[in-house]
Design a protein around this motif. Sequence first.
Motif, short mmCIF file in Angstrom:
data_model
loop_
_atom_site.label_atom_id
_atom_site.label_comp_id
_atom_site.label_asym_id
_atom_site.label_seq_id
_atom_site.Cartn_x
_atom_site.Cartn_y
_atom_site.Cartn_z
N VAL A 159 1.14 -1.45 -0.05
CA VAL A 159 0.14 -0.37 -0.04
C VAL A 159 1.18 0.85 0.16
CG1 VAL A 159 -1.87 1.59 1.66
CG2 VAL A 159 -2.01 -0.90 1.31
N LEU A 160 0.44 2.01 -0.82
CA LEU A 160 1.51 3.32 -0.53
C LEU A 160 0.57 4.77 -0.37
CD1 LEU A 160 4.08 4.70 -1.41
CD2 LEU A 160 3.02 5.57 -3.60
N MET A 161 0.37 5.09 0.94
CA MET A 161 -0.20 6.48 1.41
C MET A 161 0.48 7.75 1.02
SD MET A 161 -0.53 4.81 5.19
CE MET A 161 1.47 4.01 5.38
N ASN A 162 1.89 7.81 1.02
CA ASN A 162 2.40 8.76 0.10
C ASN A 162 1.96 10.26 0.72
OD1 ASN A 162 4.62 9.61 -1.51
ND2 ASN A 162 3.18 9.60 -3.14
N ASP A 163 0.94 10.36 2.18
CA ASP A 163 1.10 11.79 2.81
C ASP A 163 1.91 11.79 4.37
OD1 ASP A 163 -0.64 13.32 4.64
OD2 ASP A 163 -2.27 13.02 3.28
N PRO A 164 2.45 12.31 4.53
CA PRO A 164 3.13 12.93 6.44
C PRO A 164 2.39 12.01 7.01
CG PRO A 164 3.26 14.82 4.07
CD PRO A 164 2.58 13.47 3.98
N HIS A 165 1.33 12.79 6.75
CA HIS A 165 0.05 12.74 7.52
C HIS A 165 -1.31 11.65 8.07
CE1 HIS A 165 1.11 16.97 7.97
NE2 HIS A 165 0.94 17.13 6.51
N MET A 166 -0.06 10.56 7.89
CA MET A 166 -1.29 9.85 7.47
C MET A 166 0.35 8.25 8.45
SD MET A 166 -3.12 7.73 5.08
CE MET A 166 -4.83 8.43 4.36
N VAL A 167 -0.43 7.24 9.06
CA VAL A 167 0.10 6.01 8.64
C VAL A 167 -0.51 4.54 9.13
CG1 VAL A 167 -0.16 5.70 11.40
CG2 VAL A 167 1.91 5.07 10.80
N ALA B 27 4.59 -6.61 18.15
CA ALA B 27 2.67 -5.64 19.58
C ALA B 27 2.36 -4.85 18.01
CB ALA B 27 3.28 -5.33 20.36
N VAL B 28 3.11 -3.97 17.37
CA VAL B 28 2.03 -3.22 16.84
C VAL B 28 3.02 -2.46 15.46
CG1 VAL B 28 0.97 -0.99 16.42
CG2 VAL B 28 0.56 -2.02 18.25
N GLY B 29 2.87 -2.81 14.50
CA GLY B 29 4.05 -2.93 13.51
C GLY B 29 3.30 -1.60 12.62
N THR B 30 4.30 -0.72 12.27
CA THR B 30 4.42 0.87 11.81
C THR B 30 4.51 0.17 10.77
OG1 THR B 30 4.48 1.45 14.56
CG2 THR B 30 4.80 3.39 12.46
N ILE B 31 3.56 0.89 9.76
CA ILE B 31 3.56 1.29 8.12
C ILE B 31 4.14 2.90 7.94
CG2 ILE B 31 2.95 0.36 5.34
CD1 ILE B 31 3.41 -1.84 7.63
#
Length: 158
Positions: A60-68, A88-92
């Motif tokens: 997935v490509l979010m390409n937005d610095p205000h999204m995770v 525990a939690v994976g951060t993408i």
Amino acid sequence: MLTLAPTLELKVLDPRLHDWGLPRYQTELSAGIDLHACLDEPLTLQPQAPAVLIPSGIAVLMNDPHMVAFLLARSGLGHKKGLVLGQAVGTIDADYANQIFISAWLRNPPGSEPLTIQPGERIAQLVFLPILRPSFELVEEFGATTGRGLGGFGSTGV
């Protein structure tokens, strides 16, 4: 700035997902999309053994610095079977564009029953959230504080 319902680019890397089901929200009010275990054969996890990386078959490509996106365990598998994520939690991050892998770990005590994950089984969920990216100002002392000071870890009671 982040819109409330952005459209993201999703790349299917494992064609079996077209049969198993493309990533989607399972109900109208689901917070996350379920991810499938894109395995070639069943995988048996032993209790307390090292975590295993399982391919999700998507990027997935979010390409937005205000999204995770946060990769989370599915609550039923975690509660009933003991399957959790190895970290525990994976951060993408928004600029990550490669396959998402699920770090699977069986938290049950040694001697418990192992858990077998089948190819195509839904084993994790991906939740998208807005993120703040503050700038920082270096200071010698804080301006206004709450008066709480250096407390924490139970400083306000149990």
